[in-house]
Enzyme design. Structure first.
Site, PDB file in Angstrom:
ATOM      1  N   LYS A 160       0.845  -1.203   0.000  1.00 41.77           N
ATOM      2  CA  LYS A 160       0.000   0.000   0.000  1.00 41.77           C
ATOM      3  C   LYS A 160       0.877   1.249   0.000  1.00 41.77           C
ATOM      4  O   LYS A 160       1.630   1.487   0.935  1.00 41.77           O
ATOM      5  CB  LYS A 160      -0.910  -0.001   1.229  1.00 41.77           C
ATOM      6  CG  LYS A 160      -1.705   1.309   1.428  1.00 41.77           C
ATOM      7  CD  LYS A 160      -2.614   1.263   2.655  1.00 41.77           C
ATOM      8  CE  LYS A 160      -3.261   2.625   2.939  1.00 41.77           C
ATOM      9  NZ  LYS A 160      -4.108   2.611   4.159  1.00 41.77           N
ATOM     10  N   LYS A 210     -10.108  12.893   8.141  1.00 44.14           N
ATOM     11  CA  LYS A 210      -9.632  12.493   9.470  1.00 44.14           C
ATOM     12  C   LYS A 210      -9.590  13.702  10.391  1.00 44.14           C
ATOM     13  O   LYS A 210      -9.446  14.827   9.923  1.00 44.14           O
ATOM     14  CB  LYS A 210      -8.202  11.917   9.355  1.00 44.14           C
ATOM     15  CG  LYS A 210      -8.113  10.527   8.754  1.00 44.14           C
ATOM     16  CD  LYS A 210      -6.680  10.044   8.764  1.00 44.14           C
ATOM     17  CE  LYS A 210      -6.552   8.672   8.114  1.00 44.14           C
ATOM     18  NZ  LYS A 210      -7.216   7.595   8.873  1.00 44.14           N
ATOM     19  N   ASP A 228     -12.157   7.076   3.791  1.00 43.13           N
ATOM     20  CA  ASP A 228     -10.945   6.836   4.565  1.00 43.13           C
ATOM     21  C   ASP A 228     -10.551   5.351   4.566  1.00 43.13           C
ATOM     22  O   ASP A 228      -9.477   4.998   5.028  1.00 43.13           O
ATOM     23  CB  ASP A 228     -11.143   7.355   6.000  1.00 43.13           C
ATOM     24  CG  ASP A 228      -9.841   7.540   6.735  1.00 43.13           C
ATOM     25  OD1 ASP A 228      -8.769   7.488   6.078  1.00 43.13           O
ATOM     26  OD2 ASP A 228      -9.886   7.745   7.961  1.00 43.13           O
ATOM     27  N   ARG A 249      -7.670  -0.462   0.958  1.00 40.71           N
ATOM     28  CA  ARG A 249      -8.213  -1.674   0.327  1.00 40.71           C
ATOM     29  C   ARG A 249      -8.669  -1.387  -1.101  1.00 40.71           C
ATOM     30  O   ARG A 249      -8.663  -2.282  -1.950  1.00 40.71           O
ATOM     31  CB  ARG A 249      -9.353  -2.224   1.188  1.00 40.71           C
ATOM     32  CG  ARG A 249     -10.497  -1.268   1.363  1.00 40.71           C
ATOM     33  CD  ARG A 249     -11.407  -1.622   2.528  1.00 40.71           C
ATOM     34  NE  ARG A 249     -10.862  -1.216   3.832  1.00 40.71           N
ATOM     35  CZ  ARG A 249     -11.458  -1.430   4.992  1.00 40.71           C
ATOM     36  NH1 ARG A 249     -12.597  -2.081   5.040  1.00 40.71           N
ATOM     37  NH2 ARG A 249     -10.898  -1.023   6.116  1.00 40.71           N
TER      38      ARG A 249
HETATM   39  N1  BES Z   1      -4.236   4.409   6.930  1.00 38.47           N
HETATM   40  C1  BES Z   1      -5.392   4.180   7.703  1.00 38.47           C
HETATM   41  C2  BES Z   1      -5.175   3.155   8.808  1.00 38.47           C
HETATM   42  C3  BES Z   1      -4.313   3.583   9.958  1.00 38.47           C
HETATM   43  C4  BES Z   1      -4.851   4.340  10.983  1.00 38.47           C
HETATM   44  C5  BES Z   1      -3.016   3.169  10.041  1.00 38.47           C
HETATM   45  C6  BES Z   1      -4.066   4.694  12.054  1.00 38.47           C
HETATM   46  C7  BES Z   1      -2.228   3.509  11.124  1.00 38.47           C
HETATM   47  C8  BES Z   1      -2.757   4.276  12.124  1.00 38.47           C
HETATM   48  C9  BES Z   1      -6.532   3.657   6.836  1.00 38.47           C
HETATM   49  O1  BES Z   1      -6.559   4.143   5.550  1.00 38.47           O
HETATM   50  C10 BES Z   1      -7.795   4.071   7.492  1.00 38.47           C
HETATM   51  O2  BES Z   1      -8.043   5.237   7.572  1.00 38.47           O
HETATM   52  N2  BES Z   1      -8.557   3.093   7.962  1.00 38.47           N
HETATM   53  C11 BES Z   1      -9.768   3.358   8.631  1.00 38.47           C
HETATM   54  C12 BES Z   1     -10.781   2.364   8.140  1.00 38.47           C
HETATM   55  C13 BES Z   1     -12.179   2.664   8.582  1.00 38.47           C
HETATM   56  C14 BES Z   1     -12.686   3.913   7.901  1.00 38.47           C
HETATM   57  C15 BES Z   1     -13.041   1.477   8.254  1.00 38.47           C
HETATM   58  C16 BES Z   1      -9.527   3.203  10.120  1.00 38.47           C
HETATM   59  O3  BES Z   1      -8.774   2.307  10.515  1.00 38.47           O
HETATM   60  O4  BES Z   1     -10.067   3.997  10.874  1.00 38.47           O
HETATM   61 ZN    ZN Z   2      -4.790   4.731   4.753  1.00 38.89          ZN
HETATM   62 MN    MN Z   3      -7.617   5.948   5.407  1.00 36.21          MN
END
Ligand code: BES
Ligand code: ZN
Ligand code: MN
Length: 496
Positions: free
Chosen positions: A266, A278, A348, A352
């Site tokens: 990724k 965010k 966010d 995936r």
């Molecule tokens: N890059 C983030 C995941 C992440 C968050 C990695 C904090 C390291 C630290 C990912 O793209 C993301 O934002 N995931 C969301 C998914 C949710 C919206 C289902 C998450 O984990 O909040």
């Molecule tokens: Zn991300």
């Molecule tokens: Mn994200």
């Protein structure tokens, strides 16, 4: 400056170096190297242990300057903790602490006998490799975006000799290669997103391939991906002025007909969340959201440097996730490269969405033997496993075991989470074949389940490195994980 390593089998008391490094356990138990130095110095080490000036506490360090009877200018004594509980993790810790202590001295070279400390279950090649990797990790400094320094007034640690028999050379060679991969990954991930954008990642990959036999690099831009139908990946990148790239590295170290191993990482060079923005606090950490890309590229570098006899491809979907008038939005339905449609419920959950297209393309283009993806995919994985273990998901028990074992060997550990079909219904959508989020529960697993929809006929595993790719805090640096795990897994594939 990068540390240079070499291997030697000499006696610590006669070694010609600025600093000899030896270990002592708790309760005054000397390692054999420490006993030799102690003998040559007429009991100096023992006396200092008895006086309490030298501690056997794990990771403690004391410097003896110009001890009589010893050729080296200094002796660094490192505490090893209790002998009976000494293990691999402790070994790594004392190697890191000793390197930090050496870094505080005005010296350019040192010789360490820690690589001869007995570690249950491991041989001398492992000790030398682990010691060198730990030292290189501890010696790494991020300097790329500071004002250039004047020449340092004091000498800086540049070469390190590790005690070990000639059969440990393989360990040192592997360490040199893996350290190069780890450094490549850390440097790329530490760079800010105004420098390290998708085009920059493509350039770095191309630069690595340049002039190397059996390595080639190719890059798809957004126009080419548009033609091919990367509808999911391109949607994520649409809000950013930094256009997406698909970066591909190909290494042909194996036989012509051998199916390649594939690594997919990724590469979100900054994840603002997009329209599902965010919160501001901590958003700067999302520059590390290309940690999976850095990790697979680093593993590729290590594999090439080791000249592994296998074919390997590395595929990095690189995008920036930004809010904009042209951004994709919650409720959009995307058509992925596979043909499956995806309802976006949260912009966010973008990782995936780029990985699914990259996985489909990798499977179709290379028909790989195995595909491993690495991604800073979910905050939920950090909640589940913290900063210590990478989340591992696979429907292939044998592959999962291989990866867990590689993680144990390198102390770059993973822990398995289930990918049972029971979780799949959380991704049901009323408007598309699949939704891009699975609700509150089991967030790391439902992200894995989402990817599994696009890898159904593949031997595939997913590594969620959201907790392990960088150290927390304002000054937290990229860790280089899971380069060591992946490099070890690739080494193990060659030995069969
Ligand atoms: N890059 C983030 C995941 C992440 C968050 C990695 C904090 C390291 C630290 C990912 O793209 C993301 O934002 N995931 C969301 C998914 C949710 C919206 C289902 C998450 O984990 O909040
Ligand atoms: Zn991300
Ligand atoms: Mn994200």
């Amino acid at each position: 400056m990068t540390l240079q390593f070499s291997l030697a089998s000499t006696a610590p008391e006669t070694a010609d170096t600025a600093c000899v490094v030896i270990g002592v356990y708790e309760q005054g138990v000397l390692t054999s190297a420490a006993a030799r130095v102690d003998g040559a110095a007429e009991g100096l080490i023992k006396r200092q242990v008895e006086s309490g000036d030298i501690s056997g506490k794990a990771g403690s360090t004391s410097v003896l300057f110009a001890p009589a009877g010893v050729k080296a200018k200094r002796v660094l004594v490192v505490g090893l903790g209790a002998q009976k509980s000494f293990d691999a993790a402790r070994f790594q810790k004392i190697c890191i602490e000793s390197t930090r202590a050496l870094g505080r001295l005005p010296i350019a070279d040192a010789m360490s006998w820690l690589s001869e400390v007995d570690v249950p279950g491991h041989d001398s090649a492992w000790r030398v490799r682990t010691a060198a990797l730990a030292a290189d990790h501890a010696a790494y400094r991020y300097t790329a975006t500071f004002k250039p320094r004047d020449k340092p007034a004091q000498p800086e640690l540049a070469t390190m000799t590790l005690a070990g028999a000639p059969e440990a050379q393989i360990g040192l060679d592997q360490a040199t290669a893996i350290a190069a991969g780890v450094r490549f990954a850390r440097e790329l991930a530490n760079l800010p997103p105004n420098i390290c954008n998708p085009a920059y990642i493509a350039e770095q990959a191309a630069t690595f391939a340049e002039g190397r036999e059996r390595v080639s690099c190719s890059v798809l831009d957004h126009v080419e991906m548009e033609k091919l139908g990367f509808g999911s990946l391109l949607a994520v990148g649409r809000g950013s002025a930094n256009k997406p790239r698909l970066v591909v590295l190909n290494y042909r170290g194996g036989k012509d007909g051998d199916k390649p191993y594939a690594l997919v990482g990724k590469g979100v060079t900054f994840d603002s969340g997009g329209i599902s923005l965010k919160p501001g606090a901590g958003m700067e950490e999302m520059k590390f959201d290309m940690g999976g890309a850095a990790g697979v590229l680093g593993a590729f570098v290590a594999a090439v440097e080791m000249n592994l006899s296998l074919n390997l491809v590395c595929v990095v979907p690189a995008v920036e996730n930004m809010p904009d008038g042209d951004s994709y939005r919650p409720s959009d339905v995307l058509t992925s490269l596979s043909g499956l449609t995806i309802e976006v419920l949260n912009t966010d959950a973008e990782g995936r969405l780029i990985l699914c297209d990259a996985l489909t393309w990798t499977a179709r283009t290379f028909e790989p033997h195995t595909i491993i993806d690495a991604a800073t995919l979910t905050g939920a994985c950090v909640v589940a496993l913290g900063k210590h273990a990478t989340g591992l998901m696979s429907k292939h028990d044998d592959l999962a075991t291989e990866l867990l074992e590689a993680g144990e060997q390198t102390l770059d550990r993973a822990w398995r989470l289930p990918l049972w079909d029971d979780y799949q219904t959380q991704l049901d959508s009323g408007f598309a074949d699949v939704a891009n989020i699975g609700g509150k529960m089991a967030g790391a697993i439902t992200a894995g389940c989402f990817l599994s929809r696009f890898t159904e006929d593949q031997r595939w595993a997913h590594l969620d490195i959201a907790g392990t790719a960088w150290d927390e805090g304002r000054k937290g640096l990229a860790t280089g994980r899971p380069v060591a795990l992946l490099a070890q897994w690739l080494i193990d594939r060659c030995e069969k």
